[in-house]
Design a protein around this motif. Sequence first.
Motif, PDB file in Angstrom:
ATOM      1  N   GLU A  60       0.809  -1.225   0.000  1.00 61.20           N
ATOM      2  CA  GLU A  60       0.000   0.000   0.000  1.00 61.20           C
ATOM      3  C   GLU A  60       0.840   1.272   0.000  1.00 61.20           C
ATOM      4  N   SER A  61       1.987   1.249   0.675  1.00 61.07           N
ATOM      5  CA  SER A  61       2.852   2.439   0.633  1.00 61.07           C
ATOM      6  C   SER A  61       3.326   2.707  -0.778  1.00 61.07           C
ATOM      7  N   ALA A  62       3.712   1.660  -1.469  1.00 63.21           N
ATOM      8  CA  ALA A  62       4.200   1.822  -2.832  1.00 63.21           C
ATOM      9  C   ALA A  62       3.067   2.233  -3.774  1.00 63.21           C
ATOM     10  N   ILE A  63       1.893   1.688  -3.563  1.00 62.99           N
ATOM     11  CA  ILE A  63       0.755   2.033  -4.419  1.00 62.99           C
ATOM     12  C   ILE A  63       0.451   3.521  -4.296  1.00 62.99           C
ATOM     13  N   VAL A  64       0.301   3.975  -3.076  1.00 58.36           N
ATOM     14  CA  VAL A  64      -0.047   5.389  -2.884  1.00 58.36           C
ATOM     15  C   VAL A  64       1.153   6.292  -3.228  1.00 58.36           C
ATOM     16  N   GLY A  65       2.347   5.870  -2.845  1.00 56.35           N
ATOM     17  CA  GLY A  65       3.534   6.675  -3.156  1.00 56.35           C
ATOM     18  C   GLY A  65       3.726   6.828  -4.652  1.00 56.35           C
ATOM     19  N   ALA A  66       3.600   5.743  -5.384  1.00 54.07           N
ATOM     20  CA  ALA A  66       3.752   5.812  -6.840  1.00 54.07           C
ATOM     21  C   ALA A  66       2.647   6.672  -7.449  1.00 54.07           C
ATOM     22  N   ALA A  67       1.462   6.553  -6.898  1.00 56.69           N
ATOM     23  CA  ALA A  67       0.366   7.401  -7.383  1.00 56.69           C
ATOM     24  C   ALA A  67       0.702   8.879  -7.160  1.00 56.69           C
ATOM     25  N   ILE A  68       1.233   9.193  -5.995  1.00 51.46           N
ATOM     26  CA  ILE A  68       1.609  10.574  -5.701  1.00 51.46           C
ATOM     27  C   ILE A  68       2.658  11.062  -6.704  1.00 51.46           C
ATOM     28  N   GLY A  69       3.699  10.263  -6.894  1.00 46.80           N
ATOM     29  CA  GLY A  69       4.777  10.687  -7.795  1.00 46.80           C
ATOM     30  C   GLY A  69       4.270  10.968  -9.194  1.00 46.80           C
ATOM     31  N   SER A  70       3.404  10.095  -9.684  1.00 48.15           N
ATOM     32  CA  SER A  70       2.899  10.307 -11.039  1.00 48.15           C
ATOM     33  C   SER A  70       1.950  11.504 -11.079  1.00 48.15           C
ATOM     34  N   PRO A  77      -4.001   9.523 -11.059  1.00 48.21           N
ATOM     35  CA  PRO A  77      -4.194   8.140 -10.638  1.00 48.21           C
ATOM     36  C   PRO A  77      -5.420   7.953  -9.761  1.00 48.21           C
ATOM     37  N   ILE A  78      -6.029   6.780  -9.895  1.00 53.50           N
ATOM     38  CA  ILE A  78      -7.025   6.307  -8.930  1.00 53.50           C
ATOM     39  C   ILE A  78      -6.409   5.075  -8.290  1.00 53.50           C
ATOM     40  N   ALA A  79      -6.014   5.200  -7.028  1.00 54.06           N
ATOM     41  CA  ALA A  79      -5.385   4.083  -6.327  1.00 54.06           C
ATOM     42  C   ALA A  79      -6.443   3.361  -5.520  1.00 54.06           C
ATOM     43  N   GLU A  80      -6.525   2.054  -5.719  1.00 60.11           N
ATOM     44  CA  GLU A  80      -7.517   1.293  -4.949  1.00 60.11           C
ATOM     45  C   GLU A  80      -6.868   0.642  -3.734  1.00 60.11           C
ATOM     46  N   MET A  81      -7.482   0.868  -2.580  1.00 63.03           N
ATOM     47  CA  MET A  81      -7.185   0.073  -1.391  1.00 63.03           C
ATOM     48  C   MET A  81      -8.227  -1.039  -1.397  1.00 63.03           C
ATOM     49  N   VAL A 109      -1.204  17.573  -6.081  1.00 64.48           N
ATOM     50  CA  VAL A 109      -1.276  16.104  -6.098  1.00 64.48           C
ATOM     51  C   VAL A 109      -2.698  15.687  -6.487  1.00 64.48           C
ATOM     52  N   PRO A 110      -3.012  15.723  -7.790  1.00 64.49           N
ATOM     53  CA  PRO A 110      -4.370  15.361  -8.213  1.00 64.49           C
ATOM     54  C   PRO A 110      -4.552  13.847  -8.266  1.00 64.49           C
ATOM     55  N   MET A 111      -5.075  13.288  -7.201  1.00 60.70           N
ATOM     56  CA  MET A 111      -5.211  11.834  -7.174  1.00 60.70           C
ATOM     57  C   MET A 111      -6.439  11.427  -6.356  1.00 60.70           C
ATOM     58  N   VAL A 112      -6.897  10.218  -6.614  1.00 61.12           N
ATOM     59  CA  VAL A 112      -8.009   9.646  -5.855  1.00 61.12           C
ATOM     60  C   VAL A 112      -7.514   8.359  -5.199  1.00 61.12           C
ATOM     61  N   ILE A 113      -7.842   8.200  -3.931  1.00 61.34           N
ATOM     62  CA  ILE A 113      -7.616   6.911  -3.271  1.00 61.34           C
ATOM     63  C   ILE A 113      -8.990   6.400  -2.891  1.00 61.34           C
ATOM     64  N   ARG A 114      -9.373   5.265  -3.449  1.00 59.93           N
ATOM     65  CA  ARG A 114     -10.705   4.763  -3.115  1.00 59.93           C
ATOM     66  C   ARG A 114     -10.605   3.445  -2.351  1.00 59.93           C
ATOM     67  N   ASP A 164      -6.662  18.161  -5.965  1.00 58.51           N
ATOM     68  CA  ASP A 164      -6.113  17.784  -4.662  1.00 58.51           C
ATOM     69  C   ASP A 164      -6.337  16.292  -4.413  1.00 58.51           C
ATOM     70  N   PRO A 165      -5.609  15.735  -3.452  1.00 61.63           N
ATOM     71  CA  PRO A 165      -5.835  14.319  -3.124  1.00 61.63           C
ATOM     72  C   PRO A 165      -7.209  14.119  -2.483  1.00 61.63           C
ATOM     73  N   VAL A 166      -7.996  13.235  -3.076  1.00 62.34           N
ATOM     74  CA  VAL A 166      -9.347  12.964  -2.581  1.00 62.34           C
ATOM     75  C   VAL A 166      -9.426  11.510  -2.128  1.00 62.34           C
ATOM     76  N   ILE A 167      -9.849  11.310  -0.881  1.00 61.26           N
ATOM     77  CA  ILE A 167     -10.093   9.950  -0.383  1.00 61.26           C
ATOM     78  C   ILE A 167     -11.567   9.665  -0.612  1.00 61.26           C
ATOM     79  N   TYR A 168     -11.829   8.582  -1.307  1.00 64.75           N
ATOM     80  CA  TYR A 168     -13.190   8.243  -1.723  1.00 64.75           C
ATOM     81  C   TYR A 168     -13.568   6.933  -1.043  1.00 64.75           C
ATOM     82  N   PHE A 169     -14.412   7.035  -0.012  1.00 59.54           N
ATOM     83  CA  PHE A 169     -14.845   5.826   0.683  1.00 59.54           C
ATOM     84  C   PHE A 169     -16.214   5.412   0.164  1.00 59.54           C
ATOM     85  N   GLU A 170     -16.248   4.246  -0.458  1.00 56.77           N
ATOM     86  CA  GLU A 170     -17.512   3.704  -0.959  1.00 56.77           C
ATOM     87  C   GLU A 170     -17.951   2.619   0.027  1.00 56.77           C
TER      88      GLU A 170
END
Lengths: 324, 335
Positions: A60-70, A77-81, A109-114, A164-170
């Motif tokens: 998960e650190s690498a998933i979110v970190g790589a998403a941030i970098g890109s 990026p849309i990173a799925e947890m 940091v335009p990204m989504v973590i869902r 901005d970074p958006v956390i999306y809880f479904e």
Amino acid sequence: MPEVTYLEAVRDGMREEMRRDESVYILGEDVGVYGGAFKVTAGFQEEFGESRVIDTPLSESAIVGAAIGSALLGQRPIAEMQFADFIACAFDQIVNMAAKLHYRNGMAVPMVIRGPSGAGTHGGPFHSQSPEGWFAHTPGLKVVVPSTPYDAKGLMKAAVRDDDPVIYFEHKFLYRRIKSEVPEEDYTVPIGKADVKRSGEDMSILTYGAMVHQSLTAAEQLAGEGVDMEVVDLRTILPLDRTAILDSVKKTGKALVVTEDTLSYGVGAEVAAIISQDAFEYLDGPVTRVAAPDTPVPYAPPLEDAFLPNAEKIAAAARQLAAY
Amino acid sequence: MTVETPERAGINVPDREGLYASMFRMRRFEERAYELFLQNHIHGTMHLGLGQEAVAAGVAAALRPDDYSLGTYRGHNHIIARGAPLDRVMAELFGRATGLCKGKGGSMHLTSVDHGAYGSYAIVGAHLPIACGIAWSSKVRGTDQVTVCFFGDGATNIGAFHEALNLAVVWRLPVVFVCENNLYMEFTPIGSVTAVVHPAGDRAPAYSLPSVVVDGNDVEAVYGATAPAVAAARAGEGPALLEMLTYRYSGHSRTDPGAYRPAGELDQWKERDPIAAFRRRLTETRADMDRLERMEADVEREVAEAVESSLNAPQPDPDDLLTDVFASNETRWRT
């Protein structure tokens, strides 16, 4: 308008954004070939290819970190947890990196973590949590929690387009249990705007996520008892729609704050504090909270039922408050 | 595991005087910054890279201006090596509005996107996954830009380090990981808490990541090891890891006298000072010493001007506290 499930709405929101904007891509555990643990991204890799729907290691650190970098370089990026609970493994990347890069360095940091959150599926302590409060306390993040297919799709599109970074809880309990009409044409649900799901005059319920549906059921029960309830769906937890909360409570004079998350130090506490401070003169009763008790989420169905707020518990609290 | 030397690497350094001047610029900047800290012009704390200049200089010399780099909280050298203007670096240390981060970051957060320097990271190891994402972006956009990620020996026991190394290999990313092994994490020797001798280099093979251990006090050796790694990454041949053996002259942070170090260790390393040693080598090999001395004079002038301008730079406006929380530049938390 076609009827779609909550899950399909999440999926459609992502798919349409990926078709619209080539910089949007998905990464996460089992999201590609398998189509996601809940099949939310089923068919995506066939349509968009391996470089836009990426199977990652369980990192998960690498998933979110790589998403941030890109994202720093303009990808979206849309990173799925896989389960929202697993987001804890990426906590540093989210609260120290994504949340603060713009403030400290001026880099967007335009990204989504869902992540699928919430209980009701007998997932036990590590597959049932509602972690929105952890992130709502972090300046620099945005946190959204849709309750309906319409909001799920519209908030996903807004989240992808946000800078901005958006956390999306479904809420995974809602995935296949609710279905409603969703427009085929492009639309977004603005981040930071609540929605009145039921209009009423006697009492305001401030809630979000799966508890919107329990609150609506409770409101129907109370209607039969002569109490006209308003249900305000916050939809976004951060930034909170303070105006909508205060407008409703000033109208009804009574506030019931309902969260599936545990009681202490959570979103409900913040909403209650806003009302207590800024609508004090309008209140005809104590700001009341209905929430899960301060325990981990248990597995056994009788225990999980005892843990979860539901329409009966909400109605009971509403009756007490209505008596003031 | 072998240690690369310039002779072994067999690589010609394009501008040896320039390489020297790059190190000299970092050294003089930090020496002045330390004096200014003692005079209360710089607040909080400061992590000096005195003694480690050859790493940043040698690595940066192997990069193109459009390549990316990420540094650490001991990161003055990393950002100066990329060409960031000293006045804006110094102003950030002073916490002034003209600083690289408008005073919001300070010494540990230096960033200069204009110079490809995508941040300094004061959570140990957190930036290795971010470096992977930046490298992924180059790959997706079809450019041949390379990302370099500096980190300390202490980062090698953090999970993010291992997650990033694996991902870089699996995704075949154009990233070069550069470990500055200065023997101490913060106040404790890395060797006393690590299962392997070379904390980065010995871990890399577990991920099939090509790695080499380098004499990090020899700027030509650093360049000689970095240039081929960068060239390979640029050519699409994937990532590499370089472990640079070096030493920090100061303690971990400003208040640390480094009393935990064995007697004589610091003096032994100072005998191998990267700047003095390279200057001797340049003299012996008949480099253009007139040019070198002009460069030294230019550095002294640039440092003096950076100090002067920072002393006179405006303080941040307290109202600016609320700006920049979001990229959309909203200033309020709640709508």
